[in-house]
Structure formats: C-alpha cells, structure tokens
Design a protein around this motif. Structure first.
Motif, mmCIF file in Angstrom:
data_model
loop_
_atom_site.group_PDB
_atom_site.id
_atom_site.type_symbol
_atom_site.label_atom_id
_atom_site.label_comp_id
_atom_site.label_asym_id
_atom_site.label_seq_id
_atom_site.Cartn_x
_atom_site.Cartn_y
_atom_site.Cartn_z
ATOM 1 N N GLY A 191 -0.866 19.092 -4.060
ATOM 2 C CA GLY A 191 0.373 18.962 -5.069
ATOM 3 C C GLY A 191 1.012 20.262 -5.176
ATOM 4 O O GLY A 191 1.544 20.498 -6.020
ATOM 5 N N ARG A 192 0.566 21.440 -4.130
ATOM 6 C CA ARG A 192 1.073 22.543 -4.201
ATOM 7 C C ARG A 192 1.695 23.261 -3.048
ATOM 8 O O ARG A 192 1.459 22.482 -1.990
ATOM 9 C CB ARG A 192 -0.282 23.588 -4.618
ATOM 10 N N THR A 193 2.746 24.195 -3.486
ATOM 11 C CA THR A 193 3.296 24.609 -2.185
ATOM 12 C C THR A 193 2.249 25.566 -1.646
ATOM 13 O O THR A 193 1.134 26.002 -2.283
ATOM 14 C CB THR A 193 4.599 25.486 -2.386
ATOM 15 N N PHE A 194 2.651 26.168 -0.146
ATOM 16 C CA PHE A 194 1.452 27.178 0.539
ATOM 17 C C PHE A 194 2.432 28.106 1.076
ATOM 18 O O PHE A 194 3.635 27.708 1.159
ATOM 19 C CB PHE A 194 0.549 26.208 1.261
ATOM 20 N N ASP A 195 1.769 29.300 1.474
ATOM 21 C CA ASP A 195 2.302 30.204 2.138
ATOM 22 C C ASP A 195 1.163 30.987 2.883
ATOM 23 O O ASP A 195 0.410 31.476 2.493
ATOM 24 C CB ASP A 195 3.052 31.192 1.386
ATOM 25 N N TYR A 196 1.158 30.371 4.184
ATOM 26 C CA TYR A 196 0.028 30.935 4.993
ATOM 27 C C TYR A 196 0.362 31.844 6.131
ATOM 28 O O TYR A 196 1.502 31.859 6.730
ATOM 29 C CB TYR A 196 -0.643 29.775 5.683
ATOM 30 N N TRP A 197 -0.688 32.539 6.729
ATOM 31 C CA TRP A 197 -0.578 33.530 7.647
ATOM 32 C C TRP A 197 -1.482 33.162 8.878
ATOM 33 O O TRP A 197 -2.677 32.795 8.506
ATOM 34 C CB TRP A 197 -0.617 35.021 7.469
ATOM 35 N N GLY A 198 -1.150 33.341 10.021
ATOM 36 C CA GLY A 198 -2.085 33.293 11.079
ATOM 37 C C GLY A 198 -2.881 34.613 11.230
ATOM 38 O O GLY A 198 -2.633 35.679 10.746
ATOM 39 N N GLN A 199 -3.780 34.777 12.150
ATOM 40 C CA GLN A 199 -4.642 35.912 12.291
ATOM 41 C C GLN A 199 -3.965 37.150 13.222
ATOM 42 O O GLN A 199 -4.235 38.327 12.912
ATOM 43 C CB GLN A 199 -5.972 35.378 13.140
ATOM 44 N N GLY A 200 -2.925 36.421 13.842
ATOM 45 C CA GLY A 200 -2.213 37.399 14.553
ATOM 46 C C GLY A 200 -2.663 37.846 16.006
ATOM 47 O O GLY A 200 -3.610 37.249 16.492
ATOM 48 N N THR A 201 -1.556 37.739 16.911
ATOM 49 C CA THR A 201 -1.694 38.135 18.262
ATOM 50 C C THR A 201 -1.170 39.273 18.802
ATOM 51 O O THR A 201 -0.091 39.597 18.368
ATOM 52 C CB THR A 201 -1.188 36.951 19.081
ATOM 53 N N GLN A 202 -1.834 40.181 19.686
ATOM 54 C CA GLN A 202 -1.473 41.567 20.043
ATOM 55 C C GLN A 202 -0.530 41.467 21.199
ATOM 56 O O GLN A 202 -0.686 40.825 22.011
ATOM 57 C CB GLN A 202 -2.694 42.196 20.575
ATOM 58 N N VAL A 203 0.562 42.177 21.073
ATOM 59 C CA VAL A 203 1.587 42.520 22.065
ATOM 60 C C VAL A 203 1.664 43.766 22.440
ATOM 61 O O VAL A 203 1.838 44.691 21.350
ATOM 62 C CB VAL A 203 2.944 41.719 21.694
ATOM 63 N N THR A 204 1.544 44.296 23.709
ATOM 64 C CA THR A 204 1.595 45.532 24.009
ATOM 65 C C THR A 204 2.673 45.824 25.273
ATOM 66 O O THR A 204 2.446 45.146 26.146
ATOM 67 C CB THR A 204 0.117 46.201 24.480
ATOM 68 N N VAL A 205 3.413 46.333 24.978
ATOM 69 C CA VAL A 205 4.536 46.779 25.841
ATOM 70 C C VAL A 205 4.385 48.216 26.505
ATOM 71 O O VAL A 205 4.554 49.301 25.910
ATOM 72 C CB VAL A 205 5.962 46.548 25.556
ATOM 73 N N SER A 206 4.087 48.196 27.551
ATOM 74 C CA SER A 206 3.941 49.689 28.511
ATOM 75 C C SER A 206 5.237 50.227 28.850
ATOM 76 O O SER A 206 6.291 49.268 29.305
ATOM 77 C CB SER A 206 2.944 49.375 29.515
ATOM 78 N N GLY A 244 -0.596 33.641 23.084
ATOM 79 C CA GLY A 244 0.669 33.893 23.812
ATOM 80 C C GLY A 244 0.792 35.698 23.996
ATOM 81 O O GLY A 244 1.592 36.051 24.997
ATOM 82 N N GLY A 245 -0.010 36.252 23.288
ATOM 83 C CA GLY A 245 0.125 37.650 23.381
ATOM 84 C C GLY A 245 -0.531 38.242 24.562
ATOM 85 O O GLY A 245 -1.103 37.585 25.271
ATOM 86 N N GLY A 246 -0.144 39.505 24.754
ATOM 87 C CA GLY A 246 -0.774 40.277 25.894
ATOM 88 C C GLY A 246 -0.048 41.529 26.256
ATOM 89 O O GLY A 246 0.777 42.155 25.483
#
Length: 121
Positions: A105-120, A8-10
C-alpha cells in the motif's frame, strides 16, 4: 519488492549506437514514471531521460536529438536508444522507476544496479 534489471551497456566507438533495456519484475505493482540517469567518474548522477506512464518524455539538453526513451507498459520495460554517442556519454547508466506497491500500500522509488557505457574516441 520490485526489482529493476538493466542490460545493453558496453564499449562502443564515438558515433556508434547502443540500446539499453530495463525490466521491472515483481508482483502486484504499477509503475508510474521510468527513467535513465548516468554517473560519470568524479561527477554526480544526472538525469538522461525520463518517460511518464502516458508517454510524455523529457531529456537532458546534452542528449536531445541523439537519445530516445521509450517504454513497453505490458512488459514493464523501458528502453534507451543512444545514437551518435560521444566520449562524454561515458558512465554508469542507472534505471529508475517509481510507482505503487499494492501489497504494502505504499509508493516506491527503485534504482537498478547500473550498466556501464564506455564510448571511445
């Protein structure tokens, strides 16, 4: 392992809107909180918005009234509706999720790769 995939970035003009999505995939897991963080060039990663499993939300002061975070627990997906975008909203937006992996049997904390948002301007 749980994977997070953002979309959804852009590029958008100031005053415009974008909607980010982040879907968690995998097997035998449950998600607690999900959130969006952003990192602008030369700056540290900062919290944008976060939502708990029950739907409680918190936002960075800079986005209150403009951004809305929501989630679909059935789809393990979190959304970020961004309105009235400003050039200072530019950055890489990362999805984050924490929860429990029933296979390990463990908790997790994950991150996504990221999406670029540019506002001109």
């Amino acid at each position: 392992q749980v994977q997070l995939v953002e979309s959804g970035g852009g590029l958008v003009q100031a005053g415009g809107s974008l909607r980010l999505s982040c879907a968690a995939s995998g097997t035998f897991f449950s998600i607690n909180a999900m959130g969006w963080y952003r990192q602008a060039p030369g700056k540290e990663r900062e919290l944008v918005a976060r939502i708990s499993a029950s739907g409680s939300t918190n936002y960075a002061e800079s986005v209150k009234g403009r951004f809305t975070i929501s989630r679909d627990n059935a789809k393990n997906t979190v959304y970020l509706q961004m309105n009235s975008l400003k050039p200072e909203d530019t950055g890489v937006y990362h999805c984050n999720a924490d929860g429990f992996d029933y296979r390990t049997g463990r908790t997790f904390d994950y991150w996504g790769q990221g999406t670029q948002v540019t506002v001109s301007s």
